[in-house]
Design an enzyme around this catalytic site. Structure first.
Site, mmCIF file in Angstrom:
data_model
loop_
_atom_site.group_PDB
_atom_site.id
_atom_site.type_symbol
_atom_site.label_atom_id
_atom_site.label_comp_id
_atom_site.label_asym_id
_atom_site.label_seq_id
_atom_site.Cartn_x
_atom_site.Cartn_y
_atom_site.Cartn_z
ATOM 1 N N ARG A 100 0.942 -0.952 0.023
ATOM 2 C CA ARG A 100 -0.119 0.055 -0.008
ATOM 3 C C ARG A 100 1.058 1.137 -0.052
ATOM 4 N NH1 ARG A 100 -5.117 1.120 3.980
ATOM 5 N NH2 ARG A 100 -5.940 -0.166 2.522
ATOM 6 N N HIS A 127 -7.800 0.743 -5.829
ATOM 7 C CA HIS A 127 -7.856 -0.123 -4.558
ATOM 8 C C HIS A 127 -8.683 -1.502 -5.181
ATOM 9 C CE1 HIS A 127 -7.823 -1.481 -0.497
ATOM 10 N NE2 HIS A 127 -8.612 -0.534 0.125
ATOM 11 N N GLN A 130 -10.149 -4.013 -2.699
ATOM 12 C CA GLN A 130 -11.400 -3.791 -1.856
ATOM 13 C C GLN A 130 -12.601 -3.954 -3.080
ATOM 14 O OE1 GLN A 130 -12.271 -2.249 1.091
ATOM 15 N NE2 GLN A 130 -14.241 -2.595 0.615
ATOM 16 N N ASP A 222 -17.527 6.449 -0.225
ATOM 17 C CA ASP A 222 -16.163 6.623 0.359
ATOM 18 C C ASP A 222 -15.839 8.088 1.040
ATOM 19 O OD1 ASP A 222 -13.508 5.772 1.184
ATOM 20 O OD2 ASP A 222 -12.613 6.198 -0.856
ATOM 21 N N CYS A 261 -16.604 1.350 1.841
ATOM 22 C CA CYS A 261 -15.227 0.418 2.002
ATOM 23 C C CYS A 261 -14.545 0.588 3.586
ATOM 24 C CB CYS A 261 -14.427 0.865 0.769
ATOM 25 S SG CYS A 261 -13.829 2.633 1.193
ATOM 26 N N ARG A 289 -13.123 -9.155 2.532
ATOM 27 C CA ARG A 289 -11.952 -8.850 2.290
ATOM 28 C C ARG A 289 -10.844 -9.915 2.418
ATOM 29 N NH1 ARG A 289 -9.953 -3.528 2.122
ATOM 30 N NH2 ARG A 289 -8.085 -4.552 1.116
HETATM 31 N N1 NVA Z 1 -10.132 6.705 -0.543
HETATM 32 C C1 NVA Z 1 -9.784 6.036 0.353
HETATM 33 C C2 NVA Z 1 -9.827 4.732 0.818
HETATM 34 C C3 NVA Z 1 -9.567 4.024 1.958
HETATM 35 C C4 NVA Z 1 -9.813 2.553 1.972
HETATM 36 C C5 NVA Z 1 -8.286 6.463 0.751
HETATM 37 O O1 NVA Z 1 -7.294 6.579 0.017
HETATM 38 O O2 NVA Z 1 -7.999 6.909 1.860
HETATM 39 N N1 CP Z 2 -11.315 -0.346 3.223
HETATM 40 C C1 CP Z 2 -9.949 -0.490 3.615
HETATM 41 O O1 CP Z 2 -8.887 -0.799 2.485
HETATM 42 O O2 CP Z 2 -9.721 -0.254 4.624
HETATM 43 P P1 CP Z 2 -8.172 -0.192 5.610
HETATM 44 O O3 CP Z 2 -7.686 1.380 5.262
HETATM 45 O O4 CP Z 2 -8.311 -0.095 6.962
HETATM 46 O O5 CP Z 2 -7.255 -1.067 5.105
#
Ligand code: NVA
Ligand code: CP
Length: 302
Positions: A100, A127, A130, A222, A261, A289
């Protein structure tokens, strides 16, 4: 030939359906698949995570492997070591990597220079893990994917981009409503439209939440401020009409579900009332997940 999962379109529609069917089996029998026996999988996180980190750590363990959590800031990558060199070093120790980070091209570079499968655990652009779990959740609820309509209401971020590509790929109509200036990435829109030529999915981008949710089976949202955008809080001003509330939900199909999500900012992208009304779907989505990623790893590490 090693396989990576950087984008949802790294899988075919048929493979996505196979993964979903297999994930449903794994959900009933957690130690069924031992594909990762004797394998060490690195989990590099340059951003925070609750669900992704935990579901991968537990999933790798359940499949007989060793998950190794690596906090990004503790690595030499955070001090500027080349991605290319890091990839070549990690390839000497690990059997796979979940990462990530911020820039999508860093994940692409890691995948290019490593010998093992690389899984995108979220970038600023996409992502896919997800959305794989979301597709499973939708399939469990509706018994199909093709022909359904997902309305994404909120920021044109990594989730919106991934949904557009996924819709085109599997044949789900996707309508994305964002405030002006916060539309999804044009590259994702182009990819979604190209994929949709084959599946006949409709991909729409609008600035009207009401228009997006019309005939929708799923309303998806989101956060308005994603990880890495913490300094852009004033952005929220533009999103005032983009909250998923009772009134908006009443404009979708009668049996429509609401998905998120997580993490959620209640009172911003979704009201507490609607969040609690659909909490069973939202937490099923979070649970999935684990199952969907296990089924994915089974395919990639075979
Ligand atoms: N759009 C959000 C998704 C979190 C799972 C982010 O990138 O923070
Ligand atoms: N939805 C998701 O990816 O959650 P986290 O940021 O907690 O991994």
């Amino acid at each position: 030939m090693k396989r990576d999962f950087l984008n949802i379109s790294d899988l075919t529609k048929e493979e996505i359906l196979e993964i979903i069917e297999y994930a449903i089996k794994l959900k009933k029998d957690k130690f069924l698949d031992q594909t990762l026996k004797g394998k060490s999988i690195g989990l590099v996180f340059m951003k925070p995570s609750t669900r992704t980190r935990l579901s991968f750590e537990v999933g790798v363990y359940q499949m007989g492997g060793q998950p190794i959590y690596i906090q990004g800031s503790s690595t030499q990558m955070s001090r500027g070591e080349d991605i290319k060199d890091t990839a070549r070093v990690l390839s000497r120790y690990l059997d796979g990597l979940v990462i990530r980070t911020y820039a999508h091209k860093e994940v692409e570079e890691l995948a290019e220079y490593s010998d093992f499968p690389v899984i995108n655990a979220l970038t600023d652009y996409l992502h896919p893990c997800q959305v794989l779990a979301d597709l499973m959740t939708i399939y469990e609820r509706f018994g199909k994917l093709e022909g359904l309509k997902v309305a994404y209401v909120g920021d044109g971020n990594n989730m919106a981009n991934t949904w557009i590509i996924a819709g085109g790929l599997v044949g789900i109509h996707v309508s994305v409503a964002t405030p002006k200036g916060y539309e999804p990435d044009s590259k994702a829109v182009a990819e979604g439209l190209e994929l949709a030529k084959k599946t006949k999915a409709k991909i729409e981008i609008t600035n009207s939440p009401e228009e997006a949710v019309k005939n929708a089976d799923v309303i998806y949202t989101d956060v308005w401020v994603s990880m890495g955008q913490e300094g852009e809080k004033e952005k929220k001003e533009f999103f005032k009409d983009f909250t998923i509330n009772k009134d908006l939900v009443s404009k979708a199909n009668k049996n429509a579900i609401v998905m998120h999500c997580l993490p959620a900012h209640k009172g911003e992208e979704i009201t507490e009332e609607i969040f609690e009304q659909f909490a069973d779907v939202i937490f099923e989505e979070a649970e999935n997940r684990l199952h969907a990623q296990k089924a994915l790893m089974s395919l990639l590490f075979k």
